[in-house]
Design an enzyme around this catalytic site. Structure first.
Site, PDB file in Angstrom:
ATOM      1  N   GLU A  47       0.823  -1.211   0.000  1.00  0.00           N
ATOM      2  CA  GLU A  47       0.000   0.000   0.000  1.00  0.00           C
ATOM      3  C   GLU A  47       0.856   1.259   0.000  1.00  0.00           C
ATOM      4  O   GLU A  47       0.512   2.253  -0.645  1.00  0.00           O
ATOM      5  CB  GLU A  47      -0.952   0.013   1.201  1.00  0.00           C
ATOM      6  N   CYS A 210     -17.326   1.974 -20.549  1.00  0.00           N
ATOM      7  CA  CYS A 210     -18.655   2.035 -19.936  1.00  0.00           C
ATOM      8  C   CYS A 210     -19.546   0.856 -20.344  1.00  0.00           C
ATOM      9  O   CYS A 210     -20.421   0.438 -19.589  1.00  0.00           O
ATOM     10  CB  CYS A 210     -19.326   3.355 -20.293  1.00  0.00           C
TER      11      CYS A 210
END
Length: 362
Positions: A47, A210
DNA sequence: GAACCGTGGAT
DNA sequence: TATCCAAGGTT
């Protein structure tokens, strides 16, 4: 002036989770290195490396880091110089210094166990903010913890048509609110990973896919045909130009003098060429510290563009007939261009030294 | 709030 | 080629 911010209408949380996890089960990423043999330590290191850094860039660094520092005890016991060496080329070196400090804190203040009970406890460690703390908790323990990284911001701003640059506090507050709304109690590791995978592989900054998105029918930005307008970009500012000289002082073996940089600021803690902001300081320093040195000339300047400023660098070449091993003080080293990876060097410095080697061969 | 902190990939 | 910006946090 205050700009009106449209209040987004959240989708039903259960609907959102179900569709997202359904998509994740089919298309989510499950083979990233830090997803194997999951532990708080491995998740934490990944991270930190992934902050403002792309996955493809991180993978090699992560593997090398884990090879050398398999656990938090190994990292805590290391010298900072070696940690920075492994970080060389990744950028944002404060991440490496904070990582090292945090490792010592975990070992000495937390008995070697990461404080994954709460966001507050994790955030107390250097280099871990609210979002990174949430990611570590979710990925390492599976417990409920929202995240808000660049991917999640992109997904949420488009889905709800959230106006305004996400760096603005009121916008960020609204986005955290939405992240809280959707984050589930169960399968939280998969949920947070799914949000990042959506942002990284479908809901990309440009040309999002999309037609493959499970929320095509729900997305405000898509309905308006304005996907590319979200999230709004940061207001631009002119970058100031700073000028500096970098001294390439070579001895008779062709070795180059390096100075350890101050522990904070640009390239903090790394090794670099001695820098001078004006010629007078350079001449005075050479006369005082390096008697017998002789300036041979300047190379043409080049500009390096950083996030907040442009740095115009003028390399200055000089030669030193060495008697003995001066400078002997710590914080100084003679660097052998034939051993290029023996030391942590910032990218532009490394490039300069490499061009020096090729120049010499001619 | 705003400045600071890097590098490499994409366009 | 120049610009944008990516799994942000600290000062």
């Amino acid at each position: 002036m205050s700009t009106f911010i449209e209040a987004p209408q959240p989708l039903d949380a259960e609907y959102f989770r179900t569709r997202l996890l359904g998509w994740f089960d089919q298309y989510g990423r499950t083979h990233l290195p830090w997803q194997q043999g999951r532990s708080p330590y491995r998740v934490w290191v990944s991270e930190i490396m992934l902050q403002q850094t792309q996955v493809a860039t991180v993978i090699g660094y992560f593997e090398r880091f884990m090879q050398r520092f398999p656990d938090v005890a190994a990292l805590a016991a290391a010298e900072q110089d070696e940690v920075l060496h492994l970080w060389t080329g990744l950028g944002y070196y404060a991440r490496a210094r904070n990582l090292h400090r945090a490792a010592k804190c975990v070992v000495h203040e937390h008995n070697g166990a990461f404080p994954v009970e709460s966001v507050a406890a994790l955030s107390a460690l250097p280099g871990i903010g609210r979002s990174t703390a949430g990611a570590i908790i979710a990925q390492a323990t599976g417990k409920r913890a929202p995240i808000l990284d660049g991917n999640v911001k992109r997904v949420l701003t488009r889905l709800h048509g959230v106006e305004g640059w996400p760096g603005r506090p009121e916008v960020e507050r609204r986005l955290w609110q939405l992240a809280e709304h959707y984050t589930p109690q169960w399968r939280c590791a998969d949920f947070t990973q799914a949000m990042m995978d959506m942002g990284a592989t479908l809901c990309t900054r440009r040309r999002p896919s999309c037609l493959l998105c499970p929320f095509e029918a729900d997305c405000v930005a898509h309905a308006r045909g304005e996907e590319q307008r979200f999230p709004e970009s940061k207001p631009k500012k002119e970058k100031p130009v700073r000028k500096t000289m970098m001294l390439m002082l070579r001895d008779e073996n062709g070795h180059v003098l390096l100075e350890q940089r101050p522990s904070s600021g640009l390239w903090g803690g790394l090794w670099g060429l001695p820098q001078f902001d004006d010629g007078g300081a350079l001449d005075a320093w050479l006369a005082r510290e390096m008697p017998g040195s002789e300036v041979q000339g300047r190379w043409s300047s080049f500009v390096h563009v950083f996030t907040h400023f442009r740095l115009e660098i003028t390399p200055v070449q000089a030669h030193l007939s060495r008697q003995g091993d001066q400078p002997a003080a710590s914080g100084w080293r003679w660097y052998d261009p034939d051993q290029p990876d023996s030391i942590g060097l910032a990218a532009p410095v490394k490039a300069l030294l490499e061009s020096l080697s090729s120049f010499t061969l001619l």
